[in-house]
Motif scaffolding. Structure first.
Motif, PDB file in Angstrom:
ATOM      1  N   ILE A  98      55.622 101.135  83.079  1.00  0.00           N
ATOM      2  CA  ILE A  98      55.258 100.459  84.316  1.00  0.00           C
ATOM      3  C   ILE A  98      55.098  98.957  84.112  1.00  0.00           C
ATOM      4  CG2 ILE A  98      53.550 100.301  86.159  1.00  0.00           C
ATOM      5  CD1 ILE A  98      53.070 103.268  85.851  1.00  0.00           C
ATOM      6  N   GLN A 107      57.997 107.188  88.454  1.00  0.00           N
ATOM      7  CA  GLN A 107      57.000 106.731  87.490  1.00  0.00           C
ATOM      8  C   GLN A 107      55.734 107.568  87.577  1.00  0.00           C
ATOM      9  OE1 GLN A 107      56.745 102.593  88.612  1.00  0.00           O
ATOM     10  NE2 GLN A 107      58.040 101.943  86.916  1.00  0.00           N
ATOM     11  N   ASN A 119      57.479  95.817  92.493  1.00  0.00           N
ATOM     12  CA  ASN A 119      57.019  97.188  92.381  1.00  0.00           C
ATOM     13  C   ASN A 119      58.165  98.127  91.986  1.00  0.00           C
ATOM     14  OD1 ASN A 119      55.367  99.373  92.567  1.00  0.00           O
ATOM     15  ND2 ASN A 119      55.396  99.473  94.798  1.00  0.00           N
ATOM     16  N   GLY A 120      57.861  99.098  91.138  1.00  0.00           N
ATOM     17  CA  GLY A 120      58.849 100.120  90.792  1.00  0.00           C
ATOM     18  C   GLY A 120      59.959  99.633  89.887  1.00  0.00           C
ATOM     19  N   GLY A 164      56.359 110.802  86.053  1.00  0.00           N
ATOM     20  CA  GLY A 164      56.437 110.603  84.603  1.00  0.00           C
ATOM     21  C   GLY A 164      55.064 110.555  83.953  1.00  0.00           C
ATOM     22  N   ALA A 165      54.058 110.141  84.730  1.00  0.00           N
ATOM     23  CA  ALA A 165      52.702 110.050  84.185  1.00  0.00           C
ATOM     24  C   ALA A 165      51.984 111.396  84.258  1.00  0.00           C
ATOM     25  CB  ALA A 165      51.903 108.991  84.938  1.00  0.00           C
ATOM     26  N   LEU A 224      52.349 105.034  78.221  1.00  0.00           N
ATOM     27  CA  LEU A 224      53.189 105.236  79.401  1.00  0.00           C
ATOM     28  C   LEU A 224      53.034 104.096  80.399  1.00  0.00           C
ATOM     29  CD1 LEU A 224      54.392 108.261  80.758  1.00  0.00           C
ATOM     30  CD2 LEU A 224      52.960 107.169  82.456  1.00  0.00           C
ATOM     31  N   GLN A 252      48.713 108.022  77.619  1.00  0.00           N
ATOM     32  CA  GLN A 252      48.609 107.453  78.960  1.00  0.00           C
ATOM     33  C   GLN A 252      48.791 105.935  78.901  1.00  0.00           C
ATOM     34  OE1 GLN A 252      48.291 108.935  81.776  1.00  0.00           O
ATOM     35  NE2 GLN A 252      47.367 107.527  83.238  1.00  0.00           N
ATOM     36  N   VAL A 268      59.153 104.457  92.142  1.00  0.00           N
ATOM     37  CA  VAL A 268      57.701 104.551  91.948  1.00  0.00           C
ATOM     38  C   VAL A 268      57.289 106.020  91.850  1.00  0.00           C
ATOM     39  CG1 VAL A 268      55.487 104.191  93.087  1.00  0.00           C
ATOM     40  CG2 VAL A 268      57.137 102.340  92.979  1.00  0.00           C
TER      41      VAL A 268
END
Lengths: 288, 345
Positions: free
Chosen positions: B65, A101, B202-203, A104-105, B60, B57, A98
């Motif tokens: 995600i 991520q 998650n993740g 990465g953003a 991404l 954005q 996480v």
């Protein structure tokens, strides 16, 4: 004429550089870690916080901010939805995928130490000072912090030459029931020692003790930290649930001291010196 | 029996439900993206050259995600539901779930060893820790299941009843070992362990997705080939044998598929209860017991249910997140009870 022109240039230069600096510094902060959020607040950064984790309980005003959940179970999109410039947290923050991520953003992820030692506090404060753009204040705050702790240690040394070191245990519980005793290597153990006491518990970590084992320890002072009650109520609950404690020297002499359980997690925070002061006064009441 | 739905209608309905779940899972999240941005970012992910403000954005969030997370949810849900069908077929009991052969408790034990053991060793390097946890959980699940299967065998025959009891005993044993680790763990590792036991999508990342996808595709291709054999097994073991089914081989395959499938799912997302037990049961109420329909329908229903549960998990407390195991049981259990009670009157 020449002088005023150069003065104007100088002024403009100053304004310009401070503007550039202000722009480069992260403006929207998310903080994960109780002690860390307290430090951000202590350094005047509270207005920049847009979210905190569930361990950030102090000061009270932080509870009004959006909660990003527990620091080890952050959600990437959840954190990103707060549009932060920076995410600050200790090495306990996670899970690692996480964090990757979030990085990465394009969000800055800054890691701090949650170790219970002064070096960690010093480097954390310097790091926070750089991020907040007030290094001078951070240095000053650390200097005072260090000074307070050093003064206390010096005083304790004198006191301990004249008074016996009290044997103390620290119990952490919920409404008094089944308290855990703070053993070696815990933040609780560190606190007791720094406040000039001898921790009677020699187990590792936090463990449940049987009633008999508790009674056998027979501490001079009993420190209790309750997660659901406070003050007189917490003390009464502890004695009611553990009648064996009533026979201890501490209970007989009324030497029961309360400790805020949030001090025991996430490294050393700004409230530490006053807490240690209070504990040491309770450990050596006649020395004042 | 008149309330059964025709297989074709059921498949169409479940496929639409699944598509809806995938769409919502990609379109909704704590970060609110405008619908058009989501669509354009999606097209850009497919390789179309689309320019636009703020699209980076969106791309991404969608690509790094939400998409891996959606794929993980689909696969985990599908594989858990399929394993549930396999177990209920093997034990010829609608109350069976993958936990019965010890795969969940074995995985939990593996995870406890990795989490608590890792902290004793002074912490596993950050980049490596999640992999160690996954590998330990997978091997733990596989190991305990293999042991249960081994204990159920005697003279070349596998006794399902012995396996069931051995599964219960080994589950208790593994739970007490997990309990011991829980006792020895410090506060931080304890919380990690607790959260792992509640599961989470998650993740999710592509690197950790592909081993699970390979296993899941294997299971999803293999089990439907054995649908007729599972139907025969419903009549009883000796009846199935008389019908020409190699019952021993079938049992081995079912246990194998469950151990691999659930092991891989648990390794990727932690323990997620309820799906394996209830989805096959639910689908059976709609489709009847024919495994040719039950297997693919459960796959679709399991995948959809898990995605819907995950939507709630990530939106209910945003920006924080709820463990998905809490949600699956919380929405699934009352619905299940409703279906049961409705069927009775």
């Amino acid at each position: 004429m020449r002088r005023s022109a150069s003065l104007i240039t100088l002024c403009m230069g100053l304004v310009f550089t401070s503007l550039v600096q202000a722009e480069a510094l992260p403006q929207r902060w998310v903080s994960a870690g109780g002690a860390l959020s307290e430090w951000v607040t202590a350094l005047g950064g509270e207005a920049r916080l847009v979210g905190v984790d569930t361990t950030s309980q102090h000061p009270e005003s932080l509870k009004a901010l959006p909660s990003i959940g527990y620091q080890r179970q952050l959600s990437a999109e959840g954190v990103l939805s707060l549009r932060p410039d920076v995410l600050v947290g200790t090495e306990e923050m996670g899970p690692p995928p996480v964090l990757a991520q979030i990085r990465g953003a394009g969000v800055q992820v800054e890691l701090f130490s949650s170790k219970a030692d002064l070096q960690a506090v010093e480097s954390n404060l310097k790091h926070l000072g750089r991020l907040l753009g007030n290094q001078a204040q951070a240095e000053q705050v650390y200097g005072q912090y260090r000074q307070q702790l050093d003064d206390l240690q010096a005083k304790l040394k004198q006191v301990q030459a004249r008074h016996p070191v009290p044997g103390v245990i620290l119990l952490v519980g919920h409404a008094g029931a089944k308290p855990m005793i703070a053993g070696k290597g815990t933040a609780g153990d560190w606190l007791l020692q720094q406040a000039g006491a001898r921790n009677l518990a020699d187990n590792d970590g936090y463990k449940n003790f049987s009633v008999e084992a508790l009674a056998a320890l027979n501490p001079d002072v009993l420190v209790f930290a309750d997660r659901s009650l406070s003050g007189e109520q917490a003390m009464q609950a502890l004695l009611k649930e553990n009648p064996a404690l009533k026979a201890s020297k501490a209970a007989q002499a009324g030497r029961l001291v309360e400790l805020d359980p949030t001090l025991l997690v996430g490294g050393l925070g700004p409230r530490l010196p006053s807490t240690l002061q209070r504990l040491s006064q309770a450990f050596y009441p006649t020395a004042q | 029996m008149n309330q059964l739905i025709k297989p074709r209608t059921l498949f169409v309905a479940l496929a639409l439900l699944c598509l809806l779940a995938v769409w919502l899972s990609l379109a909704l999240g704590p970060v609110s993206l405008p619908l058009m941005d989501t669509l354009r970012a999606g097209l850009r992910l497919l390789g179309l050259p689309i320019a636009g403000d703020g699209l980076d954005q969106a791309e991404l969030i969608l690509g790094q995600i939400r998409l891996p997370r959606t794929l993980l949810g689909l696969t985990v849900g599908a594989v858990l539901a399929l394993s549930g069908v396999a177990m209920q077929g093997l034990f010829r009991n609608p109350l069976a779930d993958p936990g019965l052969v010890g795969v969940s408790s074995g995985a939990a034990l593996g995870a406890a060893v990795a989490i608590v053991g890792g902290s004793w060793l002074g912490g596993i390097p950050e980049a490596f820790a999640p992999y160690l946890l996954s590998v330990c959980a997978f091997l733990g699940g596989l190991g305990v299941t293999a042991l249960v299967y081994r204990l159920g065998r005697r003279d070349g025959q596998t006794s399902v009843a012995t396996m069931l009891l051995a599964g219960i005993a080994l589950t208790a044993l593994a739970s007490s070992a997990v309990g011991l680790f829980t006792y020895l763990a410090d506060d931080a590792t304890l919380r990690t362990l607790t959260f792992w036991n509640l599961g989470s999508l998650n993740g999710a990342s592509y690197q950790r997705l592909w081993p699970l996808v390979m296993v899941a595709v294997g299971v999803a291709l293999w089990l439907p080939r054995r649908a007729q054999a599972l139907n025969a097994l419903l009549l009883g073991e000796s009846e199935a044998r008389h019908l020409g089914i190699e019952v021993e081989a079938l049992k081995r395959e079912l246990v194998c598929c469950t151990a691999l499938g659930v092991g891989a799912a648990v390794a990727a997302a932690g323990l997620i209860g309820f799906i394996g037990l209830v989805v096959p049961h639910l689908v059976r109420l709609l489709s009847g017991p024919d495994h040719r329909v039950l297997l693919p329908a459960s796959l679709l229903a399991g995948a959809s249910l898990l995605l819907f549960a995950d939507l709630i998990a990530r939106l209910a407390l945003a920006p924080a997140e709820l463990p998905i195991g809490i949600v699956t049981a919380f929405i699934g259990a009352p619905f299940f009870l409703y279906l049961l009670l409705r069927g009775r009157t």
